[in-house]
Design a protein around this motif. Sequence first.
Motif, PDB file in Angstrom:
ATOM      1  N   ALA B 211       0.837  -1.196   0.000  1.00  0.00           N
ATOM      2  CA  ALA B 211       0.000   0.000   0.000  1.00  0.00           C
ATOM      3  C   ALA B 211       0.872   1.246   0.000  1.00  0.00           C
ATOM      4  CB  ALA B 211      -0.917   0.002   1.212  1.00  0.00           C
ATOM      5  N   PHE B 212       0.568   2.180  -0.907  1.00  0.00           N
ATOM      6  CA  PHE B 212       1.212   3.501  -0.923  1.00  0.00           C
ATOM      7  C   PHE B 212       0.111   4.521  -0.708  1.00  0.00           C
ATOM      8  CE2 PHE B 212       3.781   0.763  -3.567  1.00  0.00           C
ATOM      9  CZ  PHE B 212       5.064   1.000  -3.089  1.00  0.00           C
ATOM     10  N   TYR B 213       0.383   5.462   0.152  1.00  0.00           N
ATOM     11  CA  TYR B 213      -0.674   6.415   0.489  1.00  0.00           C
ATOM     12  C   TYR B 213      -0.380   7.800  -0.076  1.00  0.00           C
ATOM     13  CZ  TYR B 213      -2.306   2.850   3.700  1.00  0.00           C
ATOM     14  OH  TYR B 213      -2.781   1.689   4.236  1.00  0.00           O
ATOM     15  N   PHE B 214      -1.443   8.445  -0.551  1.00  0.00           N
ATOM     16  CA  PHE B 214      -1.319   9.853  -0.912  1.00  0.00           C
ATOM     17  C   PHE B 214      -2.277  10.659  -0.044  1.00  0.00           C
ATOM     18  CE2 PHE B 214      -4.598   8.139  -3.694  1.00  0.00           C
ATOM     19  CZ  PHE B 214      -5.578   9.100  -3.697  1.00  0.00           C
ATOM     20  N   GLY B 215      -1.904  11.889   0.235  1.00  0.00           N
ATOM     21  CA  GLY B 215      -2.743  12.732   1.080  1.00  0.00           C
ATOM     22  C   GLY B 215      -2.128  14.115   1.154  1.00  0.00           C
ATOM     23  N   LEU B 216      -2.864  15.052   1.738  1.00  0.00           N
ATOM     24  CA  LEU B 216      -2.351  16.421   1.834  1.00  0.00           C
ATOM     25  C   LEU B 216      -1.886  16.719   3.256  1.00  0.00           C
ATOM     26  CD1 LEU B 216      -4.981  18.441  -0.242  1.00  0.00           C
ATOM     27  CD2 LEU B 216      -2.599  17.992  -0.870  1.00  0.00           C
ATOM     28  N   ASN B 217      -0.809  17.492   3.361  1.00  0.00           N
ATOM     29  CA  ASN B 217      -0.357  17.977   4.663  1.00  0.00           C
ATOM     30  C   ASN B 217      -0.249  19.490   4.605  1.00  0.00           C
ATOM     31  OD1 ASN B 217       0.006  15.711   6.353  1.00  0.00           O
ATOM     32  ND2 ASN B 217       1.798  15.111   5.154  1.00  0.00           N
ATOM     33  N   ASP B 218      -1.386  20.149   4.479  1.00  0.00           N
ATOM     34  CA  ASP B 218      -1.347  21.600   4.360  1.00  0.00           C
ATOM     35  C   ASP B 218      -2.478  22.194   5.196  1.00  0.00           C
ATOM     36  OD1 ASP B 218      -1.220  24.236   3.688  1.00  0.00           O
ATOM     37  OD2 ASP B 218      -1.111  23.901   1.518  1.00  0.00           O
ATOM     38  N   ARG B 219      -2.131  22.591   6.405  1.00  0.00           N
ATOM     39  CA  ARG B 219      -3.152  23.084   7.335  1.00  0.00           C
ATOM     40  C   ARG B 219      -3.868  24.310   6.802  1.00  0.00           C
ATOM     41  NH1 ARG B 219      -1.917  20.806  12.429  1.00  0.00           N
ATOM     42  NH2 ARG B 219      -3.411  22.244  13.327  1.00  0.00           N
ATOM     43  N   ALA B 220      -3.192  25.063   5.930  1.00  0.00           N
ATOM     44  CA  ALA B 220      -3.807  26.279   5.384  1.00  0.00           C
ATOM     45  C   ALA B 220      -5.038  25.924   4.545  1.00  0.00           C
ATOM     46  CB  ALA B 220      -2.795  27.036   4.538  1.00  0.00           C
ATOM     47  N   LEU B 221      -5.104  24.685   4.075  1.00  0.00           N
ATOM     48  CA  LEU B 221      -6.224  24.280   3.224  1.00  0.00           C
ATOM     49  C   LEU B 221      -7.403  23.710   4.011  1.00  0.00           C
ATOM     50  CD1 LEU B 221      -4.250  22.575   0.311  1.00  0.00           C
ATOM     51  CD2 LEU B 221      -5.392  24.796   0.262  1.00  0.00           C
ATOM     52  N   PHE B 222      -7.240  23.558   5.314  1.00  0.00           N
ATOM     53  CA  PHE B 222      -8.361  23.059   6.122  1.00  0.00           C
ATOM     54  C   PHE B 222      -9.542  23.988   5.962  1.00  0.00           C
ATOM     55  CE2 PHE B 222      -5.479  20.874   9.503  1.00  0.00           C
ATOM     56  CZ  PHE B 222      -5.440  19.729   8.730  1.00  0.00           C
ATOM     57  N   ILE B 269       3.222  10.445  -0.433  1.00  0.00           N
ATOM     58  CA  ILE B 269       3.371  11.652  -1.255  1.00  0.00           C
ATOM     59  C   ILE B 269       2.317  12.643  -0.793  1.00  0.00           C
ATOM     60  CG2 ILE B 269       1.973  10.548  -3.080  1.00  0.00           C
ATOM     61  CD1 ILE B 269       3.382  12.406  -5.092  1.00  0.00           C
ATOM     62  N   ASP B 270       2.729  13.901  -0.537  1.00  0.00           N
ATOM     63  CA  ASP B 270       1.756  14.874  -0.036  1.00  0.00           C
ATOM     64  C   ASP B 270       1.790  16.211  -0.771  1.00  0.00           C
ATOM     65  OD1 ASP B 270       4.052  16.032   0.887  1.00  0.00           O
ATOM     66  OD2 ASP B 270       3.556  15.875   3.017  1.00  0.00           O
TER      67      ASP B 270
END
Lengths: 253, 452
Positions: B211-222, B269-270
């Motif tokens: 399993a490879f995971y993608f997701g965002l790590n950008d609190r400004a986009l919350f 990857i984020d």
Amino acid sequence: MNHELTIAWLYPDLMSTYGDRGNIMVLQKRCQWRGIATRVTPVTLETEAKELSHCDLIFMGGAQDRQQKIASDDFIRRKGPVIGEMVESGIPALFVCAAYQFVGHYYKPYQGDAIPGAGIFDLYTEHPGDQAKRLIGNVVAQLESDQFLSTSSYDQTIVGFENHGGRTYLGSKMKPLAKVLHGFGNNGEDGYEGALYKNSIGSYFHGPLLSKNPHIADWLIATALEMKYKNDLALAALDDRLEWQAHAFLLHR
Amino acid sequence: MRSHWIIGIGKLVSWMSTVLHLGAGATWPGEIALRVNHGIFAFFVSQFRKEIILVAGTNGKTTTSLMITQVLEKHGFSVVHNSSGANLLNGVVSACIQRSSWNGTLRADYGVFEVDENSLPVVISIIKHKESVKGFTLVLLNLFRDQLDRYGEVDVIAEKWEKSLREQRAQHKKKSNSRNKKIIQIIANADDPLIAHLASIASISTPDIKAFYFGLNDRALFQQRMDHATDSIFCPSCGSRLAYEGMYYSHIGVWHCLSCGAKRPVPDIDAWQSPLPGLYNQYNTLAAVAALRSVGVSDSHIQNALTDFAPAFGRQEEFLMDGKRLKLFLSKNPAGFNASLQTVLNMKPITLLLVLNDRIPDGRDVSWIWDVDFEVLGNKKIEIIVSGDRAYDLAVRIKYAIQFQNFTVETDLKKAISHVLQTVKNGETVYILATYSAMLAVRKVITGKKIV
């Protein structure tokens, strides 16, 4: 005199699958446009049942199976008994889809034991088996009672969309809400849709029910006001041309 | 394999439907071939020189699979791709038939297929049974409520996927000593709790399923406020309410369970520059890049190839008509519609045309429009025109969202389009949000009038 209504919305995060919140929006806006203040009390798993006692109108919608299971225990043990008393006393309520099944005596899935309901309405629901067709599609039905009459020429019908596997059968204490003209209704057999008990309505219509049936919305509001202020208040007329055009579209389709 | 004549017939059907404008060239060749020979897809599967990449999820399949395809093609590979968006098994087979020679030979490196939620288990089971296939990549984007009358509820789909993935896992365990092992790479959205859960079930202590995971790590986009149309805010492992550090949109965000300790996996990857606007396209881009990396394409190649990515039909597709621009956003369910609205609002629109149909590809039930947060259109000077088969239903929804603010109902789509064109000046843009069959109808009206 300034009027105010508090609407209890049961399980907004668990039981709001088929655009159900539309019913709440319609009730709120139709009050607001008439200068009637509204407050919506979201009743979730964590809410104390006693919060319900401040409420003048009750709404509960449909859910997915998993969410239904999470809500059912809380409803039967904690909220159900309080709502049962409120319905008995004439507080208006609207129960749609899964909620309609929940307020009956039981729901019998095609496998396993019957799941008990809150027994607020004298009805039961059975799922006829995994090979049985779900009852899906647009529905048009003729209202059985004249209590919903309004000034529109379409006030004798209700329109909406149904999508249910369970078949609901009414007991002797219940009156059917409407006679199906097109679609399936409660069980696809006896030709009726929905149920009426005291001032409460059960229905399989989402769509949501109140958006294309403003006469039902106004009846719920008027009844809630009447119960609260103990006198007959005439609701101001609204411009409902769009609502009735949406209603008429399904009626004539 | 006595498939030659079937493929011949399939190609003939495909050719005839193109010539006669029957518009069914994307499904019928495959449907006929499958009825005659159910094993036809397995026959094609075994011919790919490299890998098969499947893309599944409620929203973003077409764009993500097109990104993967365009990068692979620019890298010099030949790719079979169901670009028409026909994503049932018959659509996938039709794409193979169209690309094969008359005797059924496919000369292609990769198969990149978007697959319908309900068809995914069948497609996976055919691929895994084919001995000659060494492995495949499965991209799982998201699960949102979508056409409940047709697909059933989100949980029902998730259950089907889980069953299918558990079967893969059981088989891998059994075959762990055999030489005939397939490697399955799952590219999963870490920020969608249900998807992350499925990927972890499939891959846990199974060395050949990765399993490879993608997701965002950008609190400004919350986002400040939670969307209404959230489906998976309860823990897929234990059923308790999930806690969110923040939500990006719908139920997509940085989640964890206070009760059982399940939490969002750390994304592999984020961040990646998306070639298209919209938060949802950032996710599509991350998914495509992760899939491309997993089949060995280098970052620099991906970067170069994605910069001039041309969007799929109806997905932020642009047209020019009478000197005015039209930008078309397919918006077919609450999460998609909310995402489109948000993206369009960022572009400061003057006019918005909203088109709602209730034909089979749209779903017959239009209740979902009440789960879309049209309230964001309030207090803005935007001219709104509503059209489509169910224009009045949509009009009622807009009325309750933004009160008596000015908007127009025009049930005739042609008139609605000429009307919106009059509301903007030359060079300005009209934004159109439409359900699936409505999007096709809009394209027909626009392209029928000679587009540049």
